[in-house]
Scaffold this active site. Structure first.
Site, PDB file in Angstrom:
ATOM      1  N   GLU A 721       0.769  -1.295  -0.048  1.00  0.00           N
ATOM      2  CA  GLU A 721       0.041   0.171  -0.063  1.00  0.00           C
ATOM      3  C   GLU A 721       0.809   1.187  -0.077  1.00  0.00           C
ATOM      4  O   GLU A 721       0.687   2.210   0.638  1.00  0.00           O
ATOM      5  CB  GLU A 721      -0.961   0.015   1.178  1.00  0.00           C
ATOM      6  CG  GLU A 721      -1.900  -1.113   0.936  1.00  0.00           C
ATOM      7  CD  GLU A 721      -2.830  -1.292   2.249  1.00  0.00           C
ATOM      8  OE1 GLU A 721      -2.888  -0.534   3.166  1.00  0.00           O
ATOM      9  OE2 GLU A 721      -3.666  -2.249   2.290  1.00  0.00           O
ATOM     10  N   GLU A 822      -6.419  -9.719  -3.121  1.00  0.00           N
ATOM     11  CA  GLU A 822      -7.086  -9.790  -1.895  1.00  0.00           C
ATOM     12  C   GLU A 822      -8.855  -9.669  -2.319  1.00  0.00           C
ATOM     13  O   GLU A 822      -9.432  -8.839  -1.630  1.00  0.00           O
ATOM     14  CB  GLU A 822      -6.847  -8.640  -0.900  1.00  0.00           C
ATOM     15  CG  GLU A 822      -5.168  -8.818  -0.710  1.00  0.00           C
ATOM     16  CD  GLU A 822      -4.753  -7.764   0.363  1.00  0.00           C
ATOM     17  OE1 GLU A 822      -5.846  -7.305   1.020  1.00  0.00           O
ATOM     18  OE2 GLU A 822      -3.754  -7.374   0.402  1.00  0.00           O
TER      19      GLU A 822
END
Length: 946
Positions: A721, A822
């Site tokens: 991220e 994910e």
């Protein structure tokens, strides 16, 4: 005639000791066979028999009467089926199981009861049994427990037996008690000679001391009933069974000069003198909670004192296994106040049978009291499956914005806040690209737009009410052209938002720093009936003019796109195959006309899931995983805060065990993640290091992890991220990110190194737009980082195919593999959730740049988002799970035909492994082949050597 000698109990026990079958070591703890009473039946076989001792409400056997077929039952090295009343005219309305093809006396029908028995409780067994087949006289049927221990030792416990003859139901009765808790407890029925069919009408195992819902003289029996497993839940017995966790607990009937009184009952408990946020009130529930059983928890709570008026309150479960492995399970969370009692609710499930289980309430700052009025922990009721939503008067592709062309000025529009609205000309006449993909050919836009000027707050802009236009459970796409005025300084966000009663819903967002028109695209869905729905446009800084033209909100027919996706899938995921068979001496194939059967056994496209270490203790979870996924990723067990919670204290045990499971079942693994750039995820000891020590810790982390697991993880998410966080970059400089990639590549050259981020695919976050992601990747590559793949997390709501595909197209220009790393979708309705999942999987599978999909879990209570599971907590597959299984089945190629005169058999199939069965007049031969990706434009020619 007498009993058949070969089936006597002693002979079967001796045969096991001789090792005539590889079923395990000899039985231990044998009890003397007990005589059981035969109960006469009143009707013809197979009729009914009365069993007054059976308490069905307290029965720990699942599907005890086979009304659900063989659910929860498993044949032991034989075959079985269920006969229903419809199949047997002699039946009086019930079912019974038939166990056949028995080649050994010990073969029968079994059920795992590990999670439903407890130590030192006495259980009564009553089974209605019979026999059929080649038998004269009578024979024994025996009830047995198989006890498997952690050290691999296995013992067998005799429960009871009965003598049975043909065409009679008999009752087998017995009792058992466990003094030690095995890793696995299996109940089964066995006994008749090989070839004799064993018949079972019902099985009841009950604990008499718990028949009335209260404890007897001994330890409480474990039951799957509705009773509260919390002792003294409303403090009627004072503080008995309760403890303070790092604090004191005091019983009250009132506090604060009578201003605080119980919400119900006479008393409440106060956890006071709390020195930590985790301090609170607790109760040990060891032995009263069962593994693999879902529990719902409800507490009535509030806070008091220390000048704190509002604070988080949490229910947490702490468990410890016999090997000292600890686990903290978050059960429920609520914002509690000092003014009123609040309901705190949640659910949990244990995968294993811990040696200790404690439930406690925690959360507020130290010094703030926790007040508890009651606590209930019960077996969770089964939620009935949600029906597919019925939506009347569907109108896909129709804009629900009235006066969207602005031909009537600002009619239907109003200003949110004190800004000024006016209509101007000059916006694009063509529809934005993503809208065109969804709508197809459309009439041009009017070219008129709304100008919002005199804005003094970021939320000010044009608004429109759409309350009466919205239909529940429909997915809506948002599309518009937007632009900012020349007064803007620096990048400006523009957001199409919805006010749904008091809730804000993101309908799409874009960032712009110039005076050009930009496409804004997004989607939303509403699943609870609102009283008011308003759409509005907001975002730029105060003083910056906002322009919007061609706003469209329309329901999307998502399934209509599947036809196009299937064609694309056929193009990129299949290949023409030619099987060439040997020719005879004359040049023609001797196999011409022979039958060829094609059966694909494995599609090599990676479809995997997240898992946790505790899931490995649940056999049902593991069974579903290994049957349906070929890749795995660890939810937390490889993250730095897990592997090194304190500096120098390394913990790789969990990851090692998970890798062992993957290797045992040929499952590939992704390494998630080496670092996590978001500062809130960094453990305290790391965040407190000086810059020099932090750099050294980063190097140690890379060296420890990648050296230990060299070659074992196919991928690594290097620094998670990076579009949303900058902890390491802020502390160690811009070069640290590329250096992480360089070092990781040197330590494990075999692993593909990924970037990984969220909201890349849905148009909801300008920080992680595809354009920003591409810019970041190019920057890393320019610094020498060996970026080997692009991770799109895929935590998505209301997915729309063209929006997802547009993001994939933009990222695909880099030529790097793209993975959904994910993926999860969320809806309270299973059918809508299934549609969401199908949209994402079909878009991924139909896009040439996508090389794999990882789900972020699939089992209820083990996922980060609610209403996103595919399998419920106790193992039932819901509509979304069935959709996954249907798609996996669709993406396997099967076919048959004949060898042609040229000795060839041609087919087009998905990439993967196949069994090819050739049937000739004299033989049947099976060959294994692999259809690889290769050059999809040319057929794959495979010689078949017989």
């Amino acid at each position: 005639m007498g009993k058949i000698p070969c089936c006597c109990f002693t002979d079967r026990f001796l045969n096991r000791r001789k090792g005539t079958k590889s079923e395990g070591p000899p039985r231990l703890n044998m009890e003397n066979p007990q005589k059981t009473k035969a109960v006469e039946k009143s009707e013809n076989f197979p009729g009914t028999v009365k069993n007054s001792s059976a308490n069905h409400l307290n029965n720990i056997i699942k599907n005890h009467d086979f009304s659900q077929g063989l659910h929860s039952w498993h044949p032991n090295c034989c075959e079985s089926f269920v006969v229903s009343a419809e199949r047997d005219s002699n039946e009086s309305g019930s079912c019974y199981a038939v166990v056949k093809n028995r080649r050994e006396c010990w073969q029968g029908l079994e059920q795992d009861i590990t999670d439903r028995v407890s130590l030192d409780s006495t259980y009564s067994v009553s089974a209605c049994v019979g026999v059929s087949g080649s038998i004269d006289g009578s024979t024994d049927i025996i009830a047995t427990l198989k006890l498997e221990y952690a050290d691999s030792a296995t013992s067998y416990m005799f429960i009871g037996k009965t003598c049975v003859s043909k065409e009679r139901w008999e009752i087998l009765e017995g009792k058992f008690s466990l003094s030690t808790m095995p890793k696995r407890v299996v109940f089964y029925l066995e006994g008749p000679c090989p070839g004799v069919e064993l018949l079972i009408k019902s099985v009841v195992i009950s604990c008499p001391s718990n028949l009335n819902g209260h404890e007897g003289s001994g330890t409480r029996c474990v039951s799957a009933g509705d009773e509260n497993i919390i002792l003294n839940p409303t403090f009627d017995d004072g503080l008995n069974n309760w403890e303070g966790r790092g604090c004191k607990i005091i019983l009250h009937d009132a506090m604060a000069d009578g201003k605080i009184v119980p919400m119900s009952g006479k008393y409440f408990a106060c956890a006071t003198e709390r020195s930590q946020t985790w301090s609170g009130i607790q109760q040990q529930i060891t032995g009263r909670v069962q593994r693999k059983l879902a529990y719902e928890v409800s507490a009535v709570v509030r806070i008091f004192g220390n000048n704190v008026s509002k604070s988080d309150l949490r229910i947490t479960l702490w468990t410890q296994t016999s090997d000292s492995r600890e686990q903290y399970i978050g059960v429920a969370y609520v914002q509690a106040t000092d003014q009123d009692w609040t309901q705190l609710q949640g659910k949990f499930l244990l995968n294993n049978s811990p040696s200790k289980v404690v439930i406690y309430i925690e959360g507020p700052p130290a010094g703030t009291d926790i007040l508890l009025n009651s606590l209930t922990v019960k077996h969770a009721e089964k939620t009935p499956p949600s029906p597919a939503p019925v939506i009347d008067n569907l109108a896909f592709g129709v804009n629900i914005i009235e006066n969207s062309s602005l031909s009537n000025g600002t009619d239907g529009w109003f200003s949110l806040g004190s800004c000024t609205l006016s209509v101007k000309d000059g916006s694009p006449h063509i529809h934005p690209p993503i809208a065109r993909d969804s709508l197809g050919p459309q009439a041009p836009l009017s070219g008129r737009y709304i100008l919002a000027s005199n804005r003094t707050q970021t939320w000010m802009g044009p608004a429109h009410m759409i309350t009466d236009k919205i239909k529940l459970f429909l997915t809506y796409q948002v599309s518009a052209w937007v632009r900012i005025g020349s007064t803007g300084s620096g990048p400006q966000n523009i957001n199409v938002a919805l006010g749904v009663d008091s809730q804000w819903v993101n309908g799409g967002q874009v960032e712009t720093s110039d005076d050009r028109w930009h496409e804004i695209s997004g989607s939303f869905r509403i699943e609870k009936q609102p009283s008011k729905v308003m759409v509005y446009i907001q975002g730029p800084a105060p003083g910056v003019d906002l322009m919007i033209g061609g706003l469209q909100i329309f329901a999307v027919d998502r399934k209509s796109r599947f036809i196009q996706l299937k064609r694309q899938t056929d193009k990129i995921r299949k290949r023409d195959v030619v099987l060439k068979f040997p020719a005879s001496g004359s040049g023609a194939s001797s196999l011409s006309g022979s039958t060829v059967i094609i059966k694909q056994t494995l599609n090599t496209f990676p479809v995997g899931s997240c898992m946790s270490r505790s899931n490995l203790d649940n056999e049902d979870y593991v069974d579903f995983f290994i049957k349906n996924f070929n890749w795995a990723v660890f939810g937390n067990e490889l993250k730095w805060y897990w592997t090194e919670p304190q500096q120098g204290n390394l913990n790789y045990r969990d990851a090692d065990e998970m890798l062992d499971m993957c290797r045992a079942h040929n499952i590939e693994a992704r390494g998630h993640c080496i670092f996590w750039e978001v500062g809130s995820t960094v453990q305290q000891w790391v965040s407190s290091l000086s810059s020099g020590d932090l750099l050294a810790a980063v190097q140690n982390r890379l060296s420890d992890l990648l050296s230990r697991y060299n070659g074992k993880f196919r991928h690594y998410d290097v620094n998670n991220e990076m579009l949303h966080g900058s902890f390491y970059q802020d502390r160690l400089g811009k070069d640290i990110r590329a250096n992480m990639f360089k070092t990781a590549s040197n330590l494990d050259p075999s692993a593909a190194l990924f970037v990984n981020d969220y909201h890349v695919e849905d148009g909801r976050d300008p920080k992680s737009s595809p354009e920003k992601y591409v810019e970041q990747i190019l920057d890393l590559q320019e610094q020498g980082a060996s970026v080997g793949g692009i991770g799109i997390q895929g935590h998505i709501d209301s997915p729309v195919g063209p929006i997802v595909c547009s993001a994939l197209d933009k990222l695909g220009i880099l030529g790097l593999p793209i993975w959904f790393t994910e993926l999860d979708v969320s809806s309270v309705n299973e059918h809508v959730r299934a549609d969401d999942l199908e949209v994402m999987l079909r878009e991924a599978y139909a896009h040439a740049a996508v090389e794999g999909v990882m789900l972020w879990g699939f089992w209820e209570l083990f996922m980060s988002r609610e209403n996103s599971h595919l399998v419920d907590a106790e193992g039932d597959v819901n509509e979304a799970g069935k959709r996954l299984l249907d798609l996996k089945k669709e993406w396997l190629t099967h076919g048959h035909g004949h060898v042609d005169e040229q000795g060839e058999f041609k087919f087009r199939g998905y990439h993967g492994s196949y069994d090819v069965v050739i049937v000739t007049a004299s033989q049947k031969i099976t060959k294994r082949i692999v259809v690889d990706k290769g050059d999809s434009d040319s057929p794959l020619i495979i010689p078949i050597d017989l």
